[in-house]
Scaffold this motif. Sequence first.
Motif, PDB file in Angstrom:
ATOM      1  N   ALA A  35      -7.111  15.689  -7.920  1.00 43.12           N
ATOM      2  CA  ALA A  35      -6.327  15.600  -6.689  1.00 43.12           C
ATOM      3  C   ALA A  35      -7.028  14.690  -5.681  1.00 43.12           C
ATOM      4  CB  ALA A  35      -6.130  16.988  -6.093  1.00 43.12           C
ATOM      5  N   PHE A  36      -8.354  14.818  -5.603  1.00 41.92           N
ATOM      6  CA  PHE A  36      -9.124  13.977  -4.687  1.00 41.92           C
ATOM      7  C   PHE A  36      -8.956  12.499  -5.023  1.00 41.92           C
ATOM      8  CE2 PHE A  36     -13.143  11.594  -4.579  1.00 41.92           C
ATOM      9  CZ  PHE A  36     -13.238  11.402  -3.219  1.00 41.92           C
ATOM     10  N   GLU A  80      -6.477  11.079  -6.506  1.00 40.02           N
ATOM     11  CA  GLU A  80      -5.126  10.635  -6.140  1.00 40.02           C
ATOM     12  C   GLU A  80      -5.007  10.442  -4.631  1.00 40.02           C
ATOM     13  OE1 GLU A  80      -2.515   9.781  -8.100  1.00 40.02           O
ATOM     14  OE2 GLU A  80      -3.987   9.924  -9.694  1.00 40.02           O
ATOM     15  N   ILE A  81      -5.653  11.348  -3.868  1.00 36.24           N
ATOM     16  CA  ILE A  81      -5.590  11.220  -2.408  1.00 36.24           C
ATOM     17  C   ILE A  81      -6.231   9.898  -1.971  1.00 36.24           C
ATOM     18  CG2 ILE A  81      -6.461  12.161  -0.229  1.00 36.24           C
ATOM     19  CD1 ILE A  81      -6.152  14.934  -1.429  1.00 36.24           C
ATOM     20  N   ASN A 112      -4.038   6.999  -2.750  1.00 39.41           N
ATOM     21  CA  ASN A 112      -2.890   7.003  -1.851  1.00 39.41           C
ATOM     22  C   ASN A 112      -3.255   6.507  -0.459  1.00 39.41           C
ATOM     23  OD1 ASN A 112      -0.275   8.516  -0.777  1.00 39.41           O
ATOM     24  ND2 ASN A 112      -0.345   8.554  -3.005  1.00 39.41           N
ATOM     25  N   VAL A 113      -4.393   6.992   0.065  1.00 40.93           N
ATOM     26  CA  VAL A 113      -4.810   6.588   1.410  1.00 40.93           C
ATOM     27  C   VAL A 113      -5.181   5.109   1.420  1.00 40.93           C
ATOM     28  CG1 VAL A 113      -6.579   6.907   3.181  1.00 40.93           C
ATOM     29  CG2 VAL A 113      -5.522   8.898   2.113  1.00 40.93           C
ATOM     30  N   ASN A 152      -4.013   2.884  -0.398  1.00 44.64           N
ATOM     31  CA  ASN A 152      -2.773   2.132  -0.523  1.00 44.64           C
ATOM     32  C   ASN A 152      -2.111   1.869   0.822  1.00 44.64           C
ATOM     33  OD1 ASN A 152      -1.480   0.933  -2.683  1.00 44.64           O
ATOM     34  ND2 ASN A 152      -1.273   2.880  -3.741  1.00 44.64           N
ATOM     35  N   CYS A 153      -2.430   2.707   1.824  1.00 40.06           N
ATOM     36  CA  CYS A 153      -1.825   2.542   3.155  1.00 40.06           C
ATOM     37  C   CYS A 153      -2.833   2.007   4.146  1.00 40.06           C
ATOM     38  CB  CYS A 153      -1.323   3.867   3.691  1.00 40.06           C
ATOM     39  SG  CYS A 153      -0.418   4.840   2.554  1.00 40.06           S
TER      40      CYS A 153
END
Lengths: 290, 347
Positions: B134-135, B137-138, B141-142, B144-145
């Motif tokens: 999960a970490f 993926e987070i 994701n972060v 990516n933004c």
Amino acid sequence: MLGNLINGISLGSIYAIIALGYTMVYGIAKMLNFAHGDVIMVGAYIAFYSISYFGMPALPALLLSIAVCTMLGIIIEKLAYKPLRNATSLAVLITAIGVSYFLQNAALLLWTSNTKVFPNIFANIGAIKIGSVQIAPVTLVTVFANIVIMLVLTLFTSKTKMGKAMRAVSEDKGAATLMGINVDRTISLTFAIGSGLAAIAGVLLCTAYPTLMPTTGAMPGIKAFTAAVFGGIGSIPGAMLGGILLGVIEIFAKAYISTQLSDAIVFAVLIIVLIVKPSGLLGRKINEKV
Amino acid sequence: MKKLDKNAKTAFLNYGLVAVFFVAVEIMMATGVMTNSFKGQLIPIISYVIMALALNLVVGISGELSLGHAGFMSVGAFTGVIVASSLQDSIGASPLRLLIAILAGALTAAIAGIVIGIPVLRLGGDYLAIVTLAFGEIIKNVMNCMYVGVDSKGLHMSLMDANSLGMEPTGRMILNGPMGATGIKKISGFIAGIILLLIVLVIIQNLVGSRTGRAIKAIRDNRIAAEASGLNVTKYRLIAFVTSAAIAGSAGVLYALNYSTVAPKKFDFNTSILVLVFVVLGGIGNMTGAMIAAAVLTVLPEMLRQFQDYRMLVYAIVLIVVMIATNNEKVKALFAKKEKGEAKANG
């Protein structure tokens, strides 16, 4: 608000059906079956080709897809996982990853990387209106399918002989063998059921989100797996609760916080739940014996 | 006494391996046998070897499964890019800039390791695996933004888009959301990579052989017994985890500064899994094996080029067959004669 809730429950129900496959296989074989997400993708492709190329109606296409995925699940178990029955869990995990790569790349060769647009199998049924909220037929079918699957699985594992055998094997393989349970066959059956569910999930997923690629199953697979852990891995109601909650959180995060950060938020909630309650929402806490 | 000798022997074997690799590459360069495609892979090979060593510290020595090590690599890589890019004008010497970037990358990855490690290391087994997944993926994701730019006023950061940075027109974008870092000055070099690899080997081998390392292994082998003997379980697990995170961060910097563009999706779940495959195929807890597996498996897809479209399929089949073969009772019995002592030591 209500619309988002319904969308969330719909997406969550798909996660829940996938999560059931993960949770059953984990419960019985104590392995993380990373190839599960790719079985979803295979199921979706089978249904896609039967409907779009061979003009089959939706229901026979779904049944064909379930049959193919069930066979696939049994074959994968026999060829790749069975020789590793006594190996470390890490070795099995890597093998599952190998199977996942294999399925993805085989799909890439067979069906190319071009995105396929999945047909809307409920095209001739209009949306249902309740007040100001429209509910798509796929949403109703998904939620209904989810409830039926959960009820049937709960009855199956608590009432039938095979289901009881499954629970016995997941409790204690050695003792189950002594009681005359055929452990290998029971594990095969679990994989068959899990993969059949994956086919249903694949068709529902691609009906709701109609893009189909060889990597379609990967991300829903990971999310459904976290949903299973979220609800307490090994527990059938847990998988359903975890799946639906995950779906609702994801849709709400998308609607109210940030579209791009929604996955990050979902996983952050998962981490918080696991830190507060390590065995998941409905998981059993197993005390360590010294 | 014998135990010490064995440790020293493996250490020399590992240094020797790096030296042989270095000399072989230098000879190939000098004689011109080196193909361009292989030359381009040298830094990725070293980065993945370092990643494999880092993950092996967690999986092999500490006995925890991490499925998100690419997250630490990502944190390190983008910190390194930001640091190297903003120091571009003030520090001219690129080796010095690379050094500072690697240190900064390792530091932020270590901080990420502490933040994740403190709550999570109380959990065990598969749950740790999920949380690290999960970490990872987070982080992806972060990143990516994430929009970062630099101008005369300093660094600007935003999670929205490039316009909200409010930069001067002369400013330069460093991170560009899903596009990642663009226009990186390539300052990683083969020799720098080899030096970093040697430093990482020194750190890991000294840690594993030390009192702390023995405590970590004791906790891996029997947590309850170790706890009863007065070892602070969380502390020692955290030491292994954070060291590993820092090393992964440094590998990320080395990797990123070898390319002109690096996108956040490069460090996704598949990369974490790839490194785990190196560790498992090399033999869990076996540093030499992990290094060889990382190097061979990084080159393998290139060598399978003749199979063209089938190469990843072949890779998958090789992976499954190797796993089944190495876990086969008969094959095990063959190796058991040789490695009886080691198998016992590794539990």
